[in-house]
Enzyme design. Structure first.
Site, short mmCIF file in Angstrom:
data_model
loop_
_atom_site.label_atom_id
_atom_site.label_comp_id
_atom_site.label_asym_id
_atom_site.label_seq_id
_atom_site.Cartn_x
_atom_site.Cartn_y
_atom_site.Cartn_z
N LEU A 289 42.31 80.86 59.17
CA LEU A 289 41.17 81.50 59.83
C LEU A 289 40.65 82.56 58.87
O LEU A 289 41.43 83.28 58.25
CB LEU A 289 41.62 82.18 61.13
CG LEU A 289 41.56 81.38 62.44
CD1 LEU A 289 42.12 82.23 63.57
CD2 LEU A 289 40.15 80.94 62.76
N ASP A 290 39.33 82.68 58.75
CA ASP A 290 38.76 83.72 57.90
C ASP A 290 39.25 85.09 58.34
O ASP A 290 39.53 85.31 59.53
CB ASP A 290 37.23 83.69 58.00
CG ASP A 290 36.62 82.44 57.39
OD1 ASP A 290 37.27 81.83 56.52
OD2 ASP A 290 35.49 82.08 57.78
N PRO A 291 39.35 86.06 57.42
CA PRO A 291 39.75 87.41 57.81
C PRO A 291 38.88 87.99 58.93
O PRO A 291 39.39 88.69 59.81
CB PRO A 291 39.58 88.21 56.51
CG PRO A 291 39.86 87.20 55.43
CD PRO A 291 39.25 85.92 55.95
N ARG B 61 30.85 78.85 59.54
CA ARG B 61 29.88 79.62 58.75
C ARG B 61 28.80 78.71 58.19
O ARG B 61 27.61 79.07 58.17
CB ARG B 61 30.59 80.35 57.61
CG ARG B 61 31.39 81.57 58.06
CD ARG B 61 32.02 82.26 56.86
NE ARG B 61 33.13 81.51 56.29
CZ ARG B 61 33.50 81.57 55.01
NH1 ARG B 61 32.82 82.32 54.16
NH2 ARG B 61 34.54 80.89 54.58
#
Length: 302
Positions: free
Chosen positions: A47-49, A182
């Protein structure tokens, strides 16, 4: 003064972690592993930060199914800001371009969403963990190198517009493995003619955990400090096998399977199966071909 070493132990199971914003998936894994004092652990896809939400963490024998969970269906809620594109396609990046946002209503947004559903080709963000030449794209991008992010085929099952309050909107996305939310948002912004980026992202579920009871890192620490048994905070490995047909074997056949031997029976269901003993203990995963041949793939030591 000598400091005592922390004793790490074997744990087998799955922690449904509610990852906080601001840390990487690997950092979240290492914090949880240290709190649990687990010898072996792995996560099931980054998961992205910026993102929060479900990050299944596998420990011990459950790490053998981490790759399967990586490839499973996932669902997200994304907060979107229209009119601005960024270097990272989210709020952490520098602004690239600002454009006026057209007057929109829900019907207009719903009318273009189908262009992003199904088997689609998607260009990954240049700030992503995908590797080129053995190095993550984000490392190249941070050095200022020109990055040609790959275009890959991904599957998007559904996109639902939850909220529209121009220039902001919220989407609920259900998609297959490898889909970048995104990139979806970036592409939606281009279809609408104004650009867009994500301001917040939350993963709601990962199959087969569609109604997850998640624990935050703080809740995990508090439970362990209060004396909870680490095993009681994990789901058993069998919960991660819910998406596979179950195949029970008698003791003799099970012993052969555990040794990695192939078994043939035309009554076996074709495809990938989860193999169990007659008393319900998972023994491993196997693949059954059209001739009824069961080939062991992953064996569990439980």
């Amino acid at each position: 003064m000598l400091m005592s070493r922390i004793a790490y132990c074997r744990l087998d199971g799955i922690l449904l972690l509610d990852k906080p914003a601001g840390i990487s998936s690997n950092s979240a894994l290492q914090i949880a592993r240290r709190l649990l004092r687990a010898k072996k652990g792995g996560h099931t896809g980054s998961l992205d930060p910026l993102a929060t939400g479900l990050l299944p963490l596998c420990f011990g024998e459950a790490t053998k199914i981490a790759g399967l969970l990586l490839g499973s269906t996932k669902a997200y809620d994304a907060d979107v800001l229209l009119g601005t594109t960024t270097t990272t396609d989210d709020a952490e990046g520098a602004v690239l371009l600002t454009r006026p946002v057209p007057t929109l209503d829900a019907e207009m947004v719903d009318a273009v969403i189908p262009q992003l559903i199904g088997r689609i080709r998607q260009r990954a963000p240049i700030y992503s963990a995908l590797k080129q030449g053995g190095e993550p794209l984000y490392a190249k991008a941070r050095r200022g190198e020109v990055v040609n992010a790959p275009v890959r085929e991904v599957e998007v099952h559904a996109i639902e517009l939850l909220v529209l309050a121009t220039p902001r909107l919220q989407l609920r996305v259900t998609c297959g493995s490898g889909t970048y939310i995104r990139s979806l948002v970036r592409d939606l912004g281009e279809i609408l003619g104004c650009g867009a980026h994500i301001t917040a992202l939350r993963r709601r579920w990962v199959a087969p955990f569609q109604i997850p009871k998640m624990l935050t890192l703080d809740a995990l620490e508090q439970a362990l400090s209060a004396g909870r048994d680490p095993d009681s905070l994990l789901l058993p490995l069998v919960e991660g096998l819910a998406g596979f047909p179950a195949l029970e074997l008698d003791a003799q056949r099970l012993a052969c399977f555990r040794l990695g031997q192939r078994l043939r029976d035309h009554s076996f269901q074709t495809g990938r199966v989860a193999v169990f003993s007659r008393d319900g203990i998972p023994a491993g995963l196997g693949e059954v071909d059209s001739e009824g041949l069961l080939v062991p793939q992953r064996l569990f030591n439980l």
